[in-house]
Design a protein around this motif. Structure first.
Motif, PDB file in Angstrom:
ATOM      1  N   SER A 194      33.543 -17.302  10.157  1.00 58.53           N
ATOM      2  CA  SER A 194      34.898 -16.777   9.979  1.00 58.53           C
ATOM      3  C   SER A 194      34.909 -15.665   8.944  1.00 58.53           C
ATOM      4  N   LEU A 195      35.912 -14.820   9.030  1.00 60.67           N
ATOM      5  CA  LEU A 195      36.149 -13.817   7.995  1.00 60.67           C
ATOM      6  C   LEU A 195      36.994 -14.441   6.895  1.00 60.67           C
ATOM      7  N   LEU A 196      36.660 -14.140   5.662  1.00 58.52           N
ATOM      8  CA  LEU A 196      37.434 -14.631   4.529  1.00 58.52           C
ATOM      9  C   LEU A 196      38.246 -13.484   3.957  1.00 58.52           C
ATOM     10  N   LEU A 197      39.566 -13.620   3.981  1.00 58.87           N
ATOM     11  CA  LEU A 197      40.464 -12.607   3.426  1.00 58.87           C
ATOM     12  C   LEU A 197      41.200 -13.214   2.238  1.00 58.87           C
ATOM     13  N   THR A 198      41.181 -12.499   1.120  1.00 57.94           N
ATOM     14  CA  THR A 198      41.815 -12.988  -0.104  1.00 57.94           C
ATOM     15  C   THR A 198      43.163 -12.321  -0.300  1.00 57.94           C
ATOM     16  N   LEU A 199      44.212 -13.138  -0.431  1.00 58.39           N
ATOM     17  CA  LEU A 199      45.561 -12.625  -0.658  1.00 58.39           C
ATOM     18  C   LEU A 199      45.872 -12.645  -2.145  1.00 58.39           C
ATOM     19  N   GLU A 200      46.657 -11.685  -2.578  1.00 56.61           N
ATOM     20  CA  GLU A 200      47.022 -11.578  -3.987  1.00 56.61           C
ATOM     21  C   GLU A 200      48.483 -11.963  -4.184  1.00 56.61           C
ATOM     22  N   SER A 201      48.796 -12.435  -5.387  1.00 57.80           N
ATOM     23  CA  SER A 201      50.195 -12.719  -5.706  1.00 57.80           C
ATOM     24  C   SER A 201      51.021 -11.452  -5.549  1.00 57.80           C
ATOM     25  N   LEU A 202      52.238 -11.608  -5.060  1.00 54.59           N
ATOM     26  CA  LEU A 202      53.100 -10.446  -4.898  1.00 54.59           C
ATOM     27  C   LEU A 202      53.511  -9.910  -6.260  1.00 54.59           C
ATOM     28  N   SER A 203      53.658  -8.618  -6.354  1.00 60.55           N
ATOM     29  CA  SER A 203      54.142  -8.005  -7.583  1.00 60.55           C
ATOM     30  C   SER A 203      55.656  -8.208  -7.680  1.00 60.55           C
ATOM     31  N   ASP A 204      56.203  -7.944  -8.853  1.00 57.69           N
ATOM     32  CA  ASP A 204      57.654  -8.029  -9.016  1.00 57.69           C
ATOM     33  C   ASP A 204      58.366  -7.087  -8.054  1.00 57.69           C
ATOM     34  N   ASP A 205      57.810  -5.899  -7.870  1.00 60.72           N
ATOM     35  CA  ASP A 205      58.426  -4.938  -6.942  1.00 60.72           C
ATOM     36  C   ASP A 205      58.424  -5.477  -5.523  1.00 60.72           C
ATOM     37  N   ASP A 206      57.345  -6.151  -5.139  1.00 54.09           N
ATOM     38  CA  ASP A 206      57.275  -6.737  -3.797  1.00 54.09           C
ATOM     39  C   ASP A 206      58.358  -7.799  -3.616  1.00 54.09           C
ATOM     40  N   VAL A 207      58.484  -8.701  -4.589  1.00 51.35           N
ATOM     41  CA  VAL A 207      59.478  -9.771  -4.495  1.00 51.35           C
ATOM     42  C   VAL A 207      60.888  -9.185  -4.478  1.00 51.35           C
ATOM     43  N   ARG A 208      61.083  -8.118  -5.243  1.00 50.42           N
ATOM     44  CA  ARG A 208      62.400  -7.469  -5.272  1.00 50.42           C
ATOM     45  C   ARG A 208      62.764  -6.936  -3.885  1.00 50.42           C
ATOM     46  N   VAL A 209      61.790  -6.333  -3.210  1.00 46.44           N
ATOM     47  CA  VAL A 209      62.026  -5.826  -1.854  1.00 46.44           C
ATOM     48  C   VAL A 209      62.350  -6.968  -0.897  1.00 46.44           C
ATOM     49  N   VAL A 210      61.625  -8.077  -1.025  1.00 41.50           N
ATOM     50  CA  VAL A 210      61.875  -9.249  -0.175  1.00 41.50           C
ATOM     51  C   VAL A 210      63.307  -9.732  -0.335  1.00 41.50           C
TER      52      VAL A 210
END
Length: 433
Positions: free
Chosen positions: A159-175
């Motif tokens: 399998s391919l292993l992809l690492t996700l990062e915590s969202l930034s404050d700007d990302d959460v604000r957009v959400v």
């Protein structure tokens, strides 16, 4: 087990805001830009007809389930979700058998999504191997724990292993802003006060799902969502804390000075304020590691070990559990005997070097291993300390320009008191006093 996304029964029950706002395409996904660009494995999976197996590793709320659903939605594949918390080997095999029949009868591929795959034991993970190896399904496993420790090697290697990062404050604000205006969300029927928005961003701690859950709870109380409404909805007081402003510097300053002053209670208070305000735990951990050498040093050498271990633990497991590791290190630092002799020693040594007190390395200490070194006199006269009683022998070690300089002046505090006596005897012996 079919996912609720494909189930007609899901229409009968209002879905949570976090589910309704899940992106439908990769372009709608917020954050994870390093995984979504042109030519990335995830893009290739979406654009390709071939099955592929993936592990998505990252903190909660970073979009692991979302990405799996988007892959299924965009490629028109069946989406089957299995929870590692409740499913057994029988459930896994049943899902695979159904996927094989679907593939054989209709040619339609299946995305088999296993949430919290690290909870599967070896037998359960073994049951996935035939489907992955024969590509009967597009397998996507989500985990918050390091898969190199929690997933069997045969499955990981296929399998391919992809690492996700915590969202930034700007990302959460957009959400959050999208959820307020989008018809799938609140559809503009509620307004979100700017201060309330920032409070939700801080509470989220990089977790998009948490931010939407809190927003939904607040929207149930009032159409005009203020800080007071959010506080009431989630039962968490707003901590006024600007990570780029005075509060950030004032609180971290008070935090360091409380540990330096050995007040563990005050230090824990400031730690709690930073955590609750959404401060990056890695920043806090770095400050503790610095403190362990700067303000404790050799008075308690184990303090640095604790600080580094806490920093590594935070990196590995994140919050909220990481707050326990941080508190552990803070209490150790606060109660440890204090000494700034280490920081003074390196400061004095660097000061002399910057003033030009460098000098030549004594000939007997120079590298004598390469051809021709002996002809230059390198290593000539060097005395090997292990050949002498107590492992000590009198010879010059420092360049002539700084010979006799005293950089490390240990205190009598804690374990450094023992070192002070030993260092005094060694120094006197080496310098012929």
């Amino acid at each position: 087990m079919e996912s609720l996304f494909d189930s007609a029964a899901a229409d009968a029950t209002p879905q949570p805001l976090a589910v309704r706002m899940r992106p439908r395409t990769l372009d709608e996904v917020i954050g994870q830009r390093h995984l979504l660009g042109p030519g990335t494995p995830l893009r290739r999976l979406v654009e390709s007809e071939a099955p592929m197996s993936l592990f998505l590793w990252g903190p909660p709320g970073t979009g692991k389930t979302t990405l799996a659903y988007v892959v299924s939605n965009v490629t028109k594949r069946r989406f089957v979700e299995v929870s590692a918390v409740s499913a057994g080997v029988k459930d896994v095999r049943a899902a695979i058998d159904t996927a094989k029949r679907e593939l054989g009868m209709t040619g339609r591929q299946t995305v088999l999504f296993v949430d919290e795959v690290h909870r599967f034991n070896k037998a359960q993970q073994d049951a996935l191997l035939p489907a992955v190896e024969n590509r009967w399904v597009t397998f996507i496993g989500a985990t918050t724990e390091n898969p190199f420790f929690s997933v069997i090697s045969p499955l990981l290697s296929r399998s391919l292993l992809l690492t996700l990062e915590s969202l930034s404050d700007d990302d959460v604000r957009v959400v959050l802003e999208r959820a307020v205006s989008d018809e799938r969300g609140l559809g503009g029927r509620a307004t979100l006060d700017p201060e309330a928005l920032e409070h939700l961003v801080r509470l989220a701690g990089g977790d998009a799902r948490r931010s939407l859950t809190y927003l939904e709870a607040a929207a149930l109380l009032a159409d005009d969502i203020t800080v007071e409404v959010v506080e009431k909805a989630v039962d968490k007081a707003a901590v006024r804390y600007d990570r780029q402003g005075d509060q950030h510097y004032d609180v971290i300053s008070a935090f360091i000075k409380s540990m330096r002053g050995s007040d563990a209670d005050a230090a824990l208070h400031y730690l709690a304020r930073m955590i609750e305000a959404g401060e990056d735990p890695r920043f806090i951990a770095r400050r503790i590691v610095i403190f362990a050498s700067e303000d404790v040093g050799m008075a308690d050498p184990t303090c640095l070990q604790t600080a580094v271990a806490a920093a590594q633990a935070v990196q590995l497991i994140g919050l909220p559990e990481g707050q326990i590791n941080l508190a552990h290190a803070v209490i150790h630092c606060a109660l440890a005997p204090k000494s700034n002799a280490v920081v003074k020693a390196i400061g004095a040594a660097i000061g002399d070097v910057r003033r030009g007190l460098i000098g030549q390395v004594p000939g007997h200490l120079r590298d004598a291993h390469y051809p021709g070194a002996a002809k230059l006199g390198h290593g000539d006269g060097y005395k090997y300390p292990h050949d002498f009683e107590h492992g000590l022998v009198r010879q010059d070690y420092a360049p002539e320009q700084v010979r006799g300089k005293r950089y490390y002046e240990p205190t009598k505090h804690g374990g450094e008191g023992v070192l002070a006596e030993r260092w005094a005897r060694i120094r006197d012996f080496l310098r012929g006093s």
